[in-house]
Design an enzyme around this catalytic site. Structure first.
Site, PDB file in Angstrom:
ATOM      1  N   LYS A 279       0.830  -1.197   0.000  1.00 32.53           N
ATOM      2  CA  LYS A 279       0.000   0.000   0.000  1.00 32.53           C
ATOM      3  C   LYS A 279       0.871   1.257   0.000  1.00 32.53           C
ATOM      4  CE  LYS A 279      -3.701  -2.136   2.747  1.00 32.53           C
ATOM      5  NZ  LYS A 279      -4.847  -1.878   1.846  1.00 32.53           N
ATOM      6  N   ARG A 353     -10.411 -11.614   1.443  1.00 29.06           N
ATOM      7  CA  ARG A 353     -11.254 -12.672   0.878  1.00 29.06           C
ATOM      8  C   ARG A 353     -10.541 -14.022   0.882  1.00 29.06           C
ATOM      9  NH1 ARG A 353     -11.542  -9.169  -4.444  1.00 29.06           N
ATOM     10  NH2 ARG A 353     -11.234  -7.650  -2.773  1.00 29.06           N
TER      11      ARG A 353
END
Length: 495
Positions: A279, A353
């Site tokens: 990030k 996920r």
């Protein structure tokens, strides 16, 4: 500790307390309690309104001291805004404003008369519970990692009474206290720094929860056990970190032996760098909140146990840290999930996920009647819904209605996004059964579509709380959402 709540049936002007709280609307319209205070004090509130030294505008608060004819030491006047627009949200906000003002006064207790106000469509029980939860949320303060300070001699607010007719049922305040405890538990976990709140720490908190509550069963699976179960997706996320993963399982058997449990599954990424798909550095410190899904389901579980709900409940938390170490997962890696489906990892920052899909497969061993997963899953959900609503995705219309109603009742609202098969094609790849991202469009929905592939045959819903789980900024705090929504859903099922 949560605030201590109680009921008060005496009129506002005769209650001996450090402070009474009354409301005033725009157009100098006084609430019933404010009228009684005003009459006892010889029109003091009316005179202040007429001289514009007092306002009924929303968000305003004004303490008045030593009113002759009033037994309370102080009267806190809270602005309520336009009476015609006063609704559930404005009522909750008035209680937040109240507690913010009370915290600034040198008092240890107060009596609020705001529950006497008419809130369209809401009964006294709703008003009492909402007032208690709004007040406790405002009273919460994170102090864990600050230098210990000498206890101040200045009184601090710890008890709040609410006006209600004599003989009113006080059990709603016991319910509110249990919910507030779950919310505080979730907020505290979310606010802890990631060097403290690791996967092992979360597991320790779960063990302690079970130790403190008879009837709760806790099991924690470590790396070797997950490997034997074939949880390649979860382990792939964790493999770059020195902090080893845990799969936390809590059970509460408050229902019949033959009743299928409800299942809560929460994303527990205790810190998310993004992995190799790292990030940007700006704002990365907020990624300690990436375990707020785990915190939320643990908080809801705690409340369910505190209330001893008559249902069976299982809570599963996959807890990992996503780091760019020398052994970290790479973009284009292919992992095999516990379900046997393979996943091409196109972006290591779409890790939530990956840990959830194995947890969702694992929880099916309990044959749950409903599965709800909660996760700070996608920035796309924040773009779509902002910070006010959680994203809800399910293929079951009745489950969607139940969760939306629970959110509306608690003001912990969600908004349904489509989960149509049309979006599934975006997850196609030439190297595995499924890719872990679906491209630049509909990112929140394709994440839900990914999870749907691991819940076929089960009544399942997904809550994306990426926008609602914490407030942004250097002083931003975990909100404890969606504990109120989840608890209301479980209360509705238990009843």
């Amino acid at each position: 500790m949560t605030l201590q709540f109680s009921l008060e049936s005496r009129n506002a002007e005769i209650v001996e307390t450090p402070c009474v709280v009354v409301g005033v609307f725009d157009e100098r319209m006084l609430s019933t309690a404010a009228q009684r205070i005003d009459a006892a004090a010889g029109g003091a509130i009316t005179r202040l309104l007429e001289s514009n030294d007092l306002s009924g505008k929303p968000g305003t608060t004004q303490p008045l001291f030593g009113l002759v004819g009033v037994k309370a030491a102080r009267v806190l006047v809270v602005g309520l805004g336009d009476a015609k627009k006063f609704d559930a949200a404005r009522y909750a906000k008035a209680n937040v404003d109240t507690t913010r003002a009370l915290k600034g006064l040198p008092i240890d207790s107060a009596v609020s008369y705001l529950a006497e106000l008419d809130v369209p469509g809401k009964d006294l029980a709703w008003k009492l519970r909402t007032a208690a939860l709004a007040s406790d949320a405002q009273a919460y303060k994170y102090t864990t990692t600050f230098k210990p300070r000498e206890k101040s001699s200045r009184p601090e607010l710890h008890a709040l009474a609410f006006a209600a007719p004599a003989g009113s049922d006080a059990s709603v305040l016991e319910q509110a206290t249990a919910i507030a405890k779950g919310v505080r538990f979730a907020r505290e976990l979310g606010n802890l720094p990631p060097n403290i709140c690791t996967p092992a720490y979360l597991a320790g908190e779960a063990h302690q929860l079970a130790k403190d509550h008879p009837g709760v069963i806790c099991e924690v699976l470590e790396e070797e056990a997950m490997y034997k179960l074939g949880m390649g997706a979860l382990l792939g996320v964790a493999q770059g970190s020195a902090n080893k993963p845990r799969l936390i399982v809590l059970e509460w058997k408050g229902g019949g032996a033959d009743e299928k449990p409800y299942a809560l599954v929460g994303k527990g990424v205790t810190f998310d760098t993004g992995g190799i798909s790292i990030k940007p550095s700006a704002g990365m410190e907020e990624m300690k909140f990436d375990m707020c899904g785990a915190a939320g389901v643990l908080g809801a579980f705690l409340t369910a146990v505190e209330l001893r709900l008559k249902l069976n409940l299982v809570c599963v938390v996959p807890a990992v840290e996503n780091m760019p170490g020398s052994n970290a997962q790479r973009p284009s890696d292919v992992v095999t999930t516990m379900s046997g489906q393979t996943v091409e990892v196109l972006n290591t920052d779409a890790e939530g996920r990956l840990i959830l899909c194995d947890a969702l497969t694992y929880v099916q061993k309990y044959n749950p009647q409903t599965i709800i997963d909660v996760a700070t899953l996608t920035g796309a959900c924040v773009v779509a819904l902002g910070k006010h609503a959680s994203g809800l995705m399910t293929q079951d219309d009745s489950l969607a209605d139940e969760l939306l109603a629970a959110g509306q009742a608690t003001l912990d609202r969600a908004w349904r996004l489509p989960l149509w098969d049309d979006y599934q094609s975006q997850l196609e790849t030439g190297y595995a059964d499924i890719a872990n991202i679906g491209g630049k469009y509909a990112g929140a929905i394709t994440a839900g579509c990914f999870l749907a592939r691991f819940t076929e045959g089960f009544r399942w819903a997904h809550l994306d709380i990426a926008g609602s789980a914490w407030d942004e900024g250097r002083k931003g705090s975990a909100t404890g959402r969606p504990v109120p929504l989840l608890v209301q859903y479980l209360l509705d099922r238990a009843q």
